[in-house]
Design a protein around this motif. Structure first.
Motif, PDB file in Angstrom:
ATOM      1  N   UNK A 174      43.495  45.548  54.180  1.00  0.00           N
ATOM      2  CA  UNK A 174      44.715  44.821  54.527  1.00  0.00           C
ATOM      3  C   UNK A 174      45.086  43.815  53.441  1.00  0.00           C
ATOM      4  N   UNK A 175      44.170  43.595  52.519  1.00  0.00           N
ATOM      5  CA  UNK A 175      44.427  42.695  51.406  1.00  0.00           C
ATOM      6  C   UNK A 175      44.095  43.433  50.108  1.00  0.00           C
ATOM      7  N   UNK A 176      45.035  44.258  49.624  1.00  0.00           N
ATOM      8  CA  UNK A 176      44.734  45.043  48.428  1.00  0.00           C
ATOM      9  C   UNK A 176      44.480  44.158  47.202  1.00  0.00           C
ATOM     10  N   UNK A 177      43.824  44.743  46.214  1.00  0.00           N
ATOM     11  CA  UNK A 177      43.549  44.038  44.965  1.00  0.00           C
ATOM     12  C   UNK A 177      44.879  43.635  44.331  1.00  0.00           C
ATOM     13  N   UNK A 178      44.964  42.378  43.939  1.00  0.00           N
ATOM     14  CA  UNK A 178      46.192  41.846  43.349  1.00  0.00           C
ATOM     15  C   UNK A 178      45.898  41.312  41.959  1.00  0.00           C
ATOM     16  N   UNK A 179      46.687  41.749  40.989  1.00  0.00           N
ATOM     17  CA  UNK A 179      46.516  41.278  39.608  1.00  0.00           C
ATOM     18  C   UNK A 179      47.183  39.931  39.379  1.00  0.00           C
ATOM     19  N   UNK A 180      47.933  39.457  40.361  1.00  0.00           N
ATOM     20  CA  UNK A 180      48.649  38.203  40.197  1.00  0.00           C
ATOM     21  C   UNK A 180      47.677  37.036  40.159  1.00  0.00           C
ATOM     22  N   UNK A 181      47.954  36.102  39.291  1.00  0.00           N
ATOM     23  CA  UNK A 181      47.139  34.900  39.199  1.00  0.00           C
ATOM     24  C   UNK A 181      47.626  33.948  40.274  1.00  0.00           C
ATOM     25  N   UNK A 182      46.734  33.537  41.185  1.00  0.00           N
ATOM     26  CA  UNK A 182      47.179  32.674  42.286  1.00  0.00           C
ATOM     27  C   UNK A 182      47.616  31.309  41.797  1.00  0.00           C
ATOM     28  N   UNK A 183      48.583  30.736  42.485  1.00  0.00           N
ATOM     29  CA  UNK A 183      49.036  29.386  42.186  1.00  0.00           C
ATOM     30  C   UNK A 183      48.010  28.416  42.764  1.00  0.00           C
ATOM     31  N   UNK A 184      47.557  27.454  41.957  1.00  0.00           N
ATOM     32  CA  UNK A 184      46.564  26.518  42.486  1.00  0.00           C
ATOM     33  C   UNK A 184      47.134  25.710  43.656  1.00  0.00           C
ATOM     34  N   UNK A 185      46.286  25.484  44.669  1.00  0.00           N
ATOM     35  CA  UNK A 185      46.701  24.695  45.829  1.00  0.00           C
ATOM     36  C   UNK A 185      46.581  23.201  45.537  1.00  0.00           C
ATOM     37  N   UNK A 186      45.748  22.854  44.575  1.00  0.00           N
ATOM     38  CA  UNK A 186      45.607  21.464  44.172  1.00  0.00           C
ATOM     39  C   UNK A 186      45.202  21.409  42.711  1.00  0.00           C
ATOM     40  N   UNK A 187      45.369  20.290  42.103  1.00  0.00           N
ATOM     41  CA  UNK A 187      44.996  20.113  40.706  1.00  0.00           C
ATOM     42  C   UNK A 187      43.923  19.037  40.607  1.00  0.00           C
ATOM     43  N   UNK A 219      33.307  49.858  48.220  1.00  0.00           N
ATOM     44  CA  UNK A 219      33.718  50.246  49.562  1.00  0.00           C
ATOM     45  C   UNK A 219      35.229  50.366  49.637  1.00  0.00           C
ATOM     46  N   UNK A 220      35.722  50.556  50.859  1.00  0.00           N
ATOM     47  CA  UNK A 220      37.138  50.813  51.083  1.00  0.00           C
ATOM     48  C   UNK A 220      37.959  49.554  51.323  1.00  0.00           C
ATOM     49  N   UNK A 221      37.315  48.393  51.438  1.00  0.00           N
ATOM     50  CA  UNK A 221      38.036  47.135  51.618  1.00  0.00           C
ATOM     51  C   UNK A 221      37.299  46.025  50.877  1.00  0.00           C
ATOM     52  N   UNK A 222      38.021  44.939  50.614  1.00  0.00           N
ATOM     53  CA  UNK A 222      37.415  43.816  49.902  1.00  0.00           C
ATOM     54  C   UNK A 222      36.238  43.216  50.670  1.00  0.00           C
TER      55      UNK A 222
END
Length: 179
Positions: free
Chosen positions: A164-177, A76-79
């Motif tokens: 409004x939230x395009x596909x991002x190749x960036x690896x997200x920073x973990x919010x917790x470990x 589709x056109x959005x996530x």
């Protein structure tokens, strides 16, 4: 009940192999979880001389032949719409929600089928007379923002087919470990 021990290394191997196969088709991949990802196919029709649905079929069949697993793909056109589409006919299916058919498709699902609408949000929306996805996308934006904040507006736009939230190749920073 039969309890089967989890094998995270095994799952991670399949995840890496799956992502490598998808990367053969497009470099624009965003991992959503160990068994889900979003990909951007925009512009690849010309390269492959195929429709987006045909490219999805090729990805699906390549994964099946190389890994021996079936996948469900939402196009589709959005996530948000792609996620709804991928869940619509599980397992082993490709579901397309194109821009012309968004309204028609949204009549086939409930608000609870939309990622981002949990039980509390559903109860709040229902109390406001918003009982269907179509009612949600037709709600005045100012009212949605009052109810759900900016995330409600973004969800409305995504359900309308606006990414409004395009596909991002960036690896997200973990919010917790975890230890």
């Amino acid at each position: 009940a039969i309890i089967v021990p989890a094998n995270f290394k095994h799952y991670l191997l399949y995840n890496r192999n799956l992502l490598n196969i998808i990367a053969e088709f497009t470099p624009d991949i965003e991992e959503a979880s160990i068994d889900e990802c979003y990909i951007n196919l925009k512009g690849l029709q010309r390269l492959y001389r195929k429709s987006y649905a045909a490219i999805c079929y090729d990805i699906k069949e390549t994964i099946k032949s190389r890994l021996g697993i079936s996948v469900s793909i939402g196009l589709s056109t959005s996530k948000v719409l792609a996620k709804i589409a991928s869940n619509y006919k599980k397992p082993d299916a490709i579901t397309v929600i194109n821009g012309k058919n968004i309204h028609n498709f949204l009549t086939k699902i409930g608000l609870q089928d939309i990622k981002g609408i949990g039980s509390n949000t559903l109860a709040l929306l229902n109390k406001q007379g918003i009982n269907t996805p179509l009612q949600f996308i037709q709600t005045p934006p100012a009212h949605l923002q009052k109810l759900l904040g900016i995330s409600g507006l973004q969800l409305q736009m995504e359900l309308q087919g606006k990414s409004v939230q395009p596909v991002s190749n960036e690896i997200p920073t973990p919010k917790s470990l975890a230890r």
